[in-house]
Design an enzyme around this catalytic site. Structure first.
Site, short mmCIF file in Angstrom:
data_model
loop_
_atom_site.label_atom_id
_atom_site.label_comp_id
_atom_site.label_asym_id
_atom_site.label_seq_id
_atom_site.Cartn_x
_atom_site.Cartn_y
_atom_site.Cartn_z
N LYS A 79 0.84 -1.39 -0.13
CA LYS A 79 0.77 0.13 0.22
C LYS A 79 0.77 0.66 -0.07
O LYS A 79 1.56 1.13 0.57
CB LYS A 79 -1.34 -0.09 1.19
CG LYS A 79 -1.76 1.42 1.17
CD LYS A 79 -3.34 0.40 0.46
CE LYS A 79 -3.95 2.09 0.00
NZ LYS A 79 -3.60 2.40 -0.72
N LYS A 103 4.17 2.53 8.49
CA LYS A 103 3.13 3.57 8.95
C LYS A 103 1.61 2.36 8.76
O LYS A 103 1.32 2.10 9.44
CB LYS A 103 3.03 3.72 7.66
CG LYS A 103 1.96 5.29 8.41
CD LYS A 103 1.37 5.72 6.67
CE LYS A 103 2.89 6.80 6.81
NZ LYS A 103 2.72 8.14 6.00
N LYS A 115 5.61 1.80 -2.80
CA LYS A 115 5.42 2.76 -2.91
C LYS A 115 5.98 3.86 -4.33
O LYS A 115 6.35 2.52 -5.46
CB LYS A 115 6.44 3.93 -2.35
CG LYS A 115 5.94 5.72 -2.10
CD LYS A 115 4.45 5.58 -1.66
CE LYS A 115 4.39 7.56 -1.07
NZ LYS A 115 3.41 7.45 -0.40
N THR A 199 -5.37 12.40 6.00
CA THR A 199 -3.75 12.65 6.53
C THR A 199 -4.34 13.92 7.51
O THR A 199 -3.46 14.02 8.39
CB THR A 199 -3.16 13.20 4.97
OG1 THR A 199 -3.73 11.48 4.52
CG2 THR A 199 -2.03 12.92 5.66
N ASN A 230 -2.93 19.77 0.73
CA ASN A 230 -4.47 18.01 1.87
C ASN A 230 -4.06 18.24 2.36
O ASN A 230 -4.94 18.67 3.97
CB ASN A 230 -5.09 17.33 1.08
CG ASN A 230 -5.22 17.61 -0.09
OD1 ASN A 230 -5.59 18.55 -0.87
ND2 ASN A 230 -5.09 15.88 -1.06
N SER A 358 -7.56 4.95 3.61
CA SER A 358 -7.70 3.89 1.90
C SER A 358 -8.25 2.71 1.98
O SER A 358 -8.95 2.06 1.20
CB SER A 358 -6.25 4.45 1.86
OG SER A 358 -5.80 5.25 0.61
#
Length: 425
Positions: A79, A103, A115, A199, A230, A358
């Site tokens: 992810k 995380k 990523k 976030t 954001n 997510s």
């Protein structure tokens, strides 16, 4: 071309990958018998470099370099976001994928870390060219992504439209609509309510919890925010609603300081309409470096990695640092902040709200049943507060910094999964 994978075995200590390796080294003493597996954390499972050729609007052929790195998949599918930026490198993507592993484990999501990125400046591309880059990149990394293997999401310079193109490309190549292949999609394509602000909301929730434990009242507290996308803008908005004053804001267009506190709705609307904060009627424009000298109680670095250097760590007046960005604090700065009694809420828990929602989106896509925004926010707050409580207790137990405590909790979960799964073949 980027340096080879092997050249990152001994990286610079201040590089993104070097920073991550330093953080892993610091947690090894707290892993007990699991430390025998720690080398697993220091090597990405898979790193893919792809060529992304497209025909530009003027008829010429351009080539861009793209990456997708899967750091660890012991706890579930990869992810992690995809960023479009002219300075993207393999090493940066490796580090970001590793931070995603930590995380996801820190908030106990059933994911590993991944990523992606393309070394491109999307601002110089037309919409047609941007779509071509996105679709070609998706086709190239289609070998390793999928709803059950690796799920991309938005990151720097990518958004819901990019995710829609990625989802459509993957779906066309596999022959069926696969909404769960990416998250951060538009709502009508299987996106989740609350995702855009998640976030920043997570930054606020962990900051609120940390402030409460250290006896710092949010009412009247001064907040400085670096990065006003954001993450930074939403966190700033929520802190202002809680009674704090946002006294300094920095983005790619400049730095503004306003001792009385900015009108956040007005600043956010201006930034969205004008592509940045430059020219806003309130506040004084100052040199970018002066941002780090502004008197503040709460500092939120929410831009890119490596921004909080040792020299800046010596200058800040903040009592609490909330890492909205990934890897914004270099290891030497971490030590300086600790020696000054400044509490740092690390990125791997502080900005985990995005990946948490997510996860909610991914679950909703599989079930085709969607929650209200209030339900999303309640679930997010509950998970973030629970994760922070667990990490805080670990830090108190071992008398260690919050970053090391977060890594201790996360790496234990990752390595237990690695050990219980064993090695195949």
């Amino acid at each position: 071309m980027s340096p080879s994978f092997l050249s990152y075995v001994h990286p610079s200590p201040t590089s993104p990958w070097g920073t991550y390796l330093s953080q892993v080294d610091r947690v090894e003493p707290y892993l007990g018998k699991l430390a025998r597996w720690s080398e697993t954390l220091k090597r990405p499972k898979r790193a893919l470099i792809v060529d992304v050729p497209i025909e530009l609007d003027n008829g010429t052929i351009a080539h861009y370099e793209g990456y997708r790195v899967q750091h660890n998949l012991s706890r579930g599918p990869g992810k992690g976001g995809v960023r479009f930026h002219p300075d993207v490198t393999l090493e940066e993507v490796m580090a970001l994928s590793a931070w995603m592993t930590v995380k996801c484990a820190a908030v106990n999501l059933p994911y590993g870390g991944a990523k992606g990125g393309i070394r491109v400046d999307p601002k110089v591309l037309s919409r047609n060219e941007l779509e071509k880059v996105t679709r070609r990149y998706t086709s190239e990394i289609g070998l390793i992504i999928g709803p059950h293997s690796d799920i991309p999401a938005p990151d720097v310079n990518t958004n819901g439209q990019i995710m829609a193109w990625m989802m459509d490309t993957y779906s066309m190549n596999t022959g069926s609509t696969a909404t769960g292949v990416v998250t951060g999609k538009p709502i009508h394509l299987g996106g989740s309510l609350g995702r855009v602000k998640a976030t920043g909301r997570g930054v606020f929730v962990t900051g609120r919890e940390a402030a409460r434990r250290m006896g710092l009242s949010l009412d009247g507290a001064r907040v400085a925010v670096q990065g006003f996308g954001n993450v930074g803008s939403v966190a700033a908005e929520l802190f202002a609603e809680a009674g704090a004053k946002v006294v300094a804001v920095q983005d790619h267009t400049g730095t503004l300081v306003h001792e009385g506190g900015f009108d956040m709705p007005a600043l956010m609307a201006f930034s969205q309409a004008n592509g940045g904060i430059a020219g806003f009627k309130e506040g004084e424009k100052v040199d970018n470096e002066a941002f780090w000298d502004v008197k503040t109680e709460i500092l939120i670095p929410a831009a890119l990695e490596g921004q909080l250097t040792a020299e800046r760590a010596r200058r800040t007046t903040a009592k609490l640092v909330l890492e909205g960005a990934n890897g914004p604090t270099v290891p030497e700065a971490d030590d300086i902040l600790a020696s000054r009694g400044i509490l740092v809420v690390p990125d791997v828990i502080c900005n985990a709200g995005g990946v948490t929602v997510s996860y909610f989106e991914w679950v909703q896509d599989f079930s085709s049943f969607f929650w209200t925004e209030d339900e999303i926010n309640q679930r997010l707050d509950r998970i973030m507060v629970g994760a922070f409580d667990h990490i805080w207790a670990k830090g108190e137990e071992h008398k260690i910094a919050l970053r090391t405590a977060t890594y201790a909790v996360a790496c234990e979960r990752i390595l237990i999964a690695r050990e219980e799964r064993g090695l195949y073949p």
